[in-house]
Structures are given as structure tokens and as C-alpha cells.
Design an enzyme around this catalytic site. Structure first.
Site, PDB file in Angstrom:
ATOM      1  N   THR A  96       0.859  -1.178   0.000  1.00 14.77           N
ATOM      2  CA  THR A  96       0.000   0.000   0.000  1.00 14.77           C
ATOM      3  C   THR A  96       0.899   1.233   0.000  1.00 14.77           C
ATOM      4  O   THR A  96       1.512   1.563   1.013  1.00 14.77           O
ATOM      5  CB  THR A  96      -0.938   0.003   1.213  1.00 14.77           C
ATOM      6  OG1 THR A  96      -1.729  -1.191   1.180  1.00 14.77           O
ATOM      7  CG2 THR A  96      -1.861   1.207   1.203  1.00 14.77           C
ATOM      8  N   LYS A 171      -6.505   2.022  -4.885  1.00  9.36           N
ATOM      9  CA  LYS A 171      -6.673   1.305  -3.619  1.00  9.36           C
ATOM     10  C   LYS A 171      -6.801   2.274  -2.433  1.00  9.36           C
ATOM     11  O   LYS A 171      -7.578   2.012  -1.525  1.00  9.36           O
ATOM     12  CB  LYS A 171      -5.515   0.355  -3.374  1.00  9.36           C
ATOM     13  CG  LYS A 171      -5.697  -0.446  -2.084  1.00  9.36           C
ATOM     14  CD  LYS A 171      -4.680  -1.517  -1.915  1.00  9.36           C
ATOM     15  CE  LYS A 171      -4.950  -2.263  -0.608  1.00  9.36           C
ATOM     16  NZ  LYS A 171      -4.059  -3.388  -0.427  1.00  9.36           N
TER      17      LYS A 171
END
Length: 173
Positions: A96, A171
């Protein structure tokens, strides 16, 4: 049938990286590294060759998958992977990260002639281990074309969303 001539590497064998390793190990020659001995031990039952450093992954794999807990760690590890004489031809970032970090990683890779994609993972650890996760991918067409057969080994769906940073940006939205 497993393609044992396909040598892949994973740096970061935590929850996500360990699940990816579980899905990839039966399908390719797999090299892995994690700084945490407990994480290395957790994948010890897989058909994976553990290396003593990220550089060991880079020296053995045609593509390196990063699954690391912080963007700064990804940047530092990429520097190590790219510093060897013959780096992997492709780096796939699954952590991430922000689009800005993805773009910085891509620039580092481009300076060494290495392809790069950010491939954010949608789905949980169980879907990853089962080889059924979804990837949200950012990268140029050539890099995504090179990454796709690797991602296909563990993906139910792959969505190429645009240039580098598009996958990670989708995301974190």
C-alpha cells in the site's frame, strides 16, 4: 503444471507476501526474503528458497515482487535490488503506497532499464493464498504485458487502470 523455469522473488513475507508465496510456490521457482526470522520461518514449509538479503532475491529472480509494510521500506529495498550488476527485469510493487511513491519507484527502475508496475491487491489474505485475488495495476503497456503472466498465477482478476500510480491510487481512495 508448474513452470519451474520461471524464477520469481518476493521481498516481504508478512501476511500478504506470505499468502502470495503460498500461491506462487507450487507454480514457479520462488526465492524470498524477510528481515523478520519469524516471517521466514512461517513460509519454511513452502517450496521456496530463502535468501539472506533482498539482493539474494534480485540475483536469482527475473521478477521481484515487493510486499512491504511501508513506502520508505519499498524505496530502500528497490535501491538494493537495482544496485546489483544484473537486476531483475521487472519489479512488481504490491504494498500500500501512494501514487507519488509508485512514480518514484518507477523512475528508479527506469534508470536501470527495469520495468515497473504497481499492483495493489484487493481482497483478503485467504483469496491471495488461494490464488484468487484481484490486482489493480498501474504501469505502461510494456511493463503490464510483462507482469500479466506473473500476476495471472495468483489472480482472479487483473485491472490495468492506467499509468504508474493508478493501481495504488485506486486502492487508497
Amino acid at each position: 503444471m508448474a513452470d519451474r523455469t520461471l524464477a520469481l522473488g518476493i521481498v516481504g513475507l508478512g501476511n500478504a507476501g506470505g499468502a502470495l508465496a503460498a500461491a506462487l510456490a507450487p507454480q514457479c521457482q520462488l526465492f524470498g526474503f524477510d528481515i523478520d526470522p519469524a516471517r521466514r520461518a512461517a513460509v519454511g514449509g513452502l517450496d521456496i528458497t530463502l535468501t539472506t538479503s533482498p539482493t539474494g532475491v534480485a540475483e536469482n529472480a527475473i521478477a521481484a515482487i515487493l510486499s512491504l509494510p511501508h513506502p520508505d521500506i519499498s524505496l530502500a529495498v528497490a535501491d538494493r535490488l537495482l544496485a546489483i550488476i544484473d537486476p531483475p527485469e521487472l519489479i512488481i510493487e504490491t504494498g500500500t503506497i501512494t501514487p507519488k511513491t509508485a512514480q518514484a519507484l518507477a523512475a528508479k527502475c527506469a534508470a536501470r532499464g527495469v520495468l515497473f508496475v504497481d499492483a495493489a491487491i484487493a481482497g483478503g489474505v485467504q483469496s491471495m493464498a488461494a490464488g484468487q485475488c484481484t490486482f489493480l495495476v498501474g504501469g505502461d503497456d510494456a511493463a503490464v504485458a510483462r507482469a500479466r503472466p506473473i500476476l495471472d498465477l495468483v489472480a482472479a482478476d487483473i485491472h490495468h487502470l492506467g499509468p504508474v500510480g493508478a493501481g495504488s491510487g485506486a486502492k487508497i481512495v
